[in-house]
Design an enzyme around this catalytic site. Structure first.
Site, PDB file in Angstrom:
ATOM      1  N   GLY A 195       0.788  -1.379  -0.092  1.00 23.90           N
ATOM      2  CA  GLY A 195       0.069  -0.008  -0.050  1.00 23.90           C
ATOM      3  C   GLY A 195       0.815   1.175   0.190  1.00 23.90           C
TER       4      GLY A 195
ATOM      5  N   ARG B 174       4.685 -15.724  -6.237  1.00 26.23           N
ATOM      6  CA  ARG B 174       3.209 -16.406  -6.448  1.00 26.23           C
ATOM      7  C   ARG B 174       2.376 -15.370  -7.096  1.00 26.23           C
ATOM      8  NH1 ARG B 174      -0.425 -16.242  -2.370  1.00 26.23           N
ATOM      9  NH2 ARG B 174      -0.915 -18.284  -2.956  1.00 26.23           N
TER      10      ARG B 174
ATOM     11  N   ASP C  37       6.069  -5.073   5.536  1.00 32.63           N
ATOM     12  CA  ASP C  37       6.599  -6.478   5.963  1.00 32.63           C
ATOM     13  C   ASP C  37       6.511  -7.466   4.752  1.00 32.63           C
ATOM     14  OD1 ASP C  37       3.922  -6.401   6.331  1.00 32.63           O
ATOM     15  OD2 ASP C  37       3.940  -8.064   7.738  1.00 32.63           O
TER      16      ASP C  37
ATOM     17  N   THR D 197       5.412   1.510   6.426  1.00 32.50           N
ATOM     18  CA  THR D 197       3.985   1.194   7.008  1.00 32.50           C
ATOM     19  C   THR D 197       3.468   2.444   7.908  1.00 32.50           C
ATOM     20  OG1 THR D 197       3.016   0.279   9.221  1.00 32.50           O
ATOM     21  CG2 THR D 197       5.280  -0.061   8.851  1.00 32.50           C
TER      22      THR D 197
ATOM     23  N   ASP E 123       0.906   2.209   9.528  1.00 31.59           N
ATOM     24  CA  ASP E 123       0.683   1.599  10.987  1.00 31.59           C
ATOM     25  C   ASP E 123       1.762   1.535  11.911  1.00 31.59           C
ATOM     26  OD1 ASP E 123      -1.694   0.996   9.764  1.00 31.59           O
ATOM     27  OD2 ASP E 123      -1.548  -1.239   9.880  1.00 31.59           O
TER      28      ASP E 123
ATOM     29  N   ASP F 282       3.908  -0.451  12.669  1.00 27.46           N
ATOM     30  CA  ASP F 282       3.915  -1.694  13.400  1.00 27.46           C
ATOM     31  C   ASP F 282       5.181  -2.649  13.321  1.00 27.46           C
ATOM     32  OD1 ASP F 282       3.465  -2.325  10.965  1.00 27.46           O
ATOM     33  OD2 ASP F 282       1.570  -3.180  11.379  1.00 27.46           O
TER      34      ASP F 282
ATOM     35  N   ARG G 204      -4.140  -2.854  11.626  1.00 30.35           N
ATOM     36  CA  ARG G 204      -4.533  -4.126  11.578  1.00 30.35           C
ATOM     37  C   ARG G 204      -4.162  -4.995  12.769  1.00 30.35           C
ATOM     38  NH1 ARG G 204      -5.102  -8.576   7.795  1.00 30.35           N
ATOM     39  NH2 ARG G 204      -5.837  -7.172   6.165  1.00 30.35           N
TER      40      ARG G 204
HETATM   41  P1  ADP Z   1       1.519  -3.299   3.084  1.00 31.93           P
HETATM   42  O1  ADP Z   1       2.250  -3.032   4.190  1.00 31.93           O
HETATM   43  O2  ADP Z   1       0.953  -2.239   2.374  1.00 31.93           O
HETATM   44  O3  ADP Z   1       0.234  -4.487   3.494  1.00 31.93           O
HETATM   45  P2  ADP Z   1       3.240  -5.028   2.090  1.00 31.93           P
HETATM   46  O4  ADP Z   1       4.591  -4.572   1.840  1.00 31.93           O
HETATM   47  O5  ADP Z   1       3.224  -5.809   3.391  1.00 31.93           O
HETATM   48  O6  ADP Z   1       2.321  -3.996   2.157  1.00 31.93           O
HETATM   49  O7  ADP Z   1       2.868  -5.859   0.937  1.00 31.93           O
HETATM   50  C1  ADP Z   1       1.510  -6.324   0.889  1.00 31.93           C
HETATM   51  C2  ADP Z   1       1.381  -7.655  -0.276  1.00 31.93           C
HETATM   52  O8  ADP Z   1       1.833  -6.599  -1.662  1.00 31.93           O
HETATM   53  C3  ADP Z   1       2.467  -8.453  -0.239  1.00 31.93           C
HETATM   54  O9  ADP Z   1       2.273  -9.588   0.470  1.00 31.93           O
HETATM   55  C4  ADP Z   1       2.686  -8.782  -1.893  1.00 31.93           C
HETATM   56  O10 ADP Z   1       1.782  -9.712  -2.375  1.00 31.93           O
HETATM   57  C5  ADP Z   1       2.783  -7.338  -2.601  1.00 31.93           C
HETATM   58  N1  ADP Z   1       3.671  -6.740  -2.660  1.00 31.93           N
HETATM   59  C6  ADP Z   1       4.545  -6.069  -1.801  1.00 31.93           C
HETATM   60  N2  ADP Z   1       5.599  -5.472  -2.427  1.00 31.93           N
HETATM   61  C7  ADP Z   1       5.546  -5.699  -3.567  1.00 31.93           C
HETATM   62  C8  ADP Z   1       6.265  -5.530  -4.949  1.00 31.93           C
HETATM   63  N3  ADP Z   1       7.352  -4.734  -4.712  1.00 31.93           N
HETATM   64  N4  ADP Z   1       5.850  -5.969  -6.105  1.00 31.93           N
HETATM   65  C9  ADP Z   1       4.641  -6.567  -6.139  1.00 31.93           C
HETATM   66  N5  ADP Z   1       4.077  -6.737  -5.283  1.00 31.93           N
HETATM   67  C10 ADP Z   1       4.412  -6.698  -3.919  1.00 31.93           C
END
Ligand code: ADP
Length: 365
Positions: free
Chosen positions: A14, A82, A119, A141, A143, A145, A187
């Site tokens: 995000g 994936r 994360d 983040t 959040d 967190d 969250r």
């Molecule tokens: P948030 O903190 O907004 O939830 P995350 O970094 O934890 O964002 O990522 C959430 C999901 O977004 C990951 O599990 C993955 O599926 C996808 N994602 C994260 N970074 C990337 C990236 N650089 N390119 C493509 N997809 C990504």
């Protein structure tokens, strides 16, 4: 070190106010060292279709520090290990495209990827590091967190936006003698709800760390009535839940991730308050408003420091680490430990004690 490095940078997950300031700092600090910088668009998509790579220069990033969003685009549905694809039959197939990404990275002669993300992004970055693609992570983040960094950019802006919204709700809630329930992000950790709710003089703050009893929430509202305050403000983190209850959610995310799409707690709490107290009660979800807009001065500066520190650490030869804020300095944490621990609100923290001293209820007593 005189080596002319080729740096790649991407943003994932995000968006958060301050991403552009990190991109700006990475570009400027790299150029100062005579390095080249390449922006990978839409997470890792730019390393699958390399047409989507853009050369970042000081001219290209002029004026972006104060902008929300990310000039590189982002996605939370693009995990290269994936990745969902639509096959010829129109069915969704999950493929691992990580080898292709590493081979494109090497073919383009890129030296280090600066991966800015939450994360999830940092876990992906760690897997790439294990496959021989050097990475430096910058945590993102709203959040706040992540345990391994004291603070993250975007959080201050999100709290400011939520506080401003709560301020505005006071006047309308008071005019109609209503209870307003505001659902904010959070969250697993209630930092945004806690800080905005305290700053915005909420009556009740509901956070994931403190399971609440709806009866206590209603008692607080009714006690206010007795004291002549005929309206109420409740701030609920999206991950808050009643004692013995589950988090309220809208089901699985479309891309089959383990996480569920949170949301609905504000509406649930509002309904219960209305039923149990008879007070006119409304709810609203701040949602993406908290991610948008220009970063606060605090977040801009923090984001610039994260970006510049990432480049300095690369110049020192550090790889496969996450940049962390360790006031007054910036530090590094190995990627594999960086995402291990979340930072929830400690129940005996000064912020909780302050809120309680202001007469704010967490619904637990
Ligand atoms: P948030 O903190 O907004 O939830 P995350 O970094 O934890 O964002 O990522 C959430 C999901 O977004 C990951 O599990 C993955 O599926 C996808 N994602 C994260 N970074 C990337 C990236 N650089 N390119 C493509 N997809 C990504």
């Amino acid at each position: 070190m005189n080596e002319r490095l080729k740096i790649a940078v991407n943003t994932g997950g995000g968006d958060a106010p301050g991403l552009n300031a990190v991109i700006y700092a990475v570009t400027m600090a790299s150029y100062r060292r005579g390095w080249e910088v390449y922006g990978i668009q839409t997470g890792y998509a730019g390393l699958l279709d390399t047409e989507q790579i853009i050369r970042l220069t000081p001219e290209k990033v002029t004026g972006i520090v104060s902008m929300g969003g990310t000039i590189l685009g982002t996605t939370n549905k693009g995990d290269p290990f994936r990745l969902p694809f639509k096959n010829a039959l129109g069915e969704i197939e999950i493929r691992d495209v990580s080898d292709k990404i590493v081979s494109n990275f090497k073919r383009l002669g890129l030296d280090v990827l600066i991966a800015i993300g939450g994360d999830g992004s940092l876990r992906i970055a760690h897997r790439f590091a294990q496959m021989g693609m050097p990475v430096v992570g910058v945590p993102k983040t709203i959040d706040n967190d992540l345990a391994s960094t004291i603070i993250t950019f975007g959080f201050d802006t999100a709290v400011s936006t939520a506080t401003e919204a709560i301020d505005k709700l006071h006047s309308t809630a008071s005019a109609h003698e209503r209870v307003m329930v505001v659902e904010v992000m959070g969250r697993n950790a209630g930092w945004i709800a806690l800080n905005s709710g305290t700053s915005g003089s909420a009556d009740v703050i509901l956070i994931p760390e403190i399971p609440f009893r709806i009866k206590n929430v209603c008692d607080k509202i009714m006690n206010n009535e007795l004291r002549g305050k005929r309206y109420g403000i409740v701030v609920a983190a999206e991950g808050a839940r009643a004692e013995g209850g589950e988090v309220i959610h809208k089901g699985k995310t479309e891309d089959g991730r383990q996480d569920v799409l949170l949301g609905g707690i504000g509406e649930w709490v509002a309904r219960e308050i209305q039923q149990q107290t008879g007070k006119d009660t409304r709810s609203l979800v701040l949602g993406h408003l908290q991610r948008g807009g220009s970063p606060t001065t605090f977040d801009r500066l923090l984001a610039l420091r994260f970006g510049a520190a990432a480049v300095r650490f690369i110049a020192e030869g550090r790889r496969n680490v996450m940049v962390a804020s360790a006031p007054p300095d910036m530090a590094t944490v190995p990627l594999e430990v960086a995402v291990e621990k979340m930072k929830s609100v400690p129940l005996d923290s000064d912020s909780i004690l302050t809120a309680r001293d202001m007469g704010i209820s967490f619904g637990d007593e």
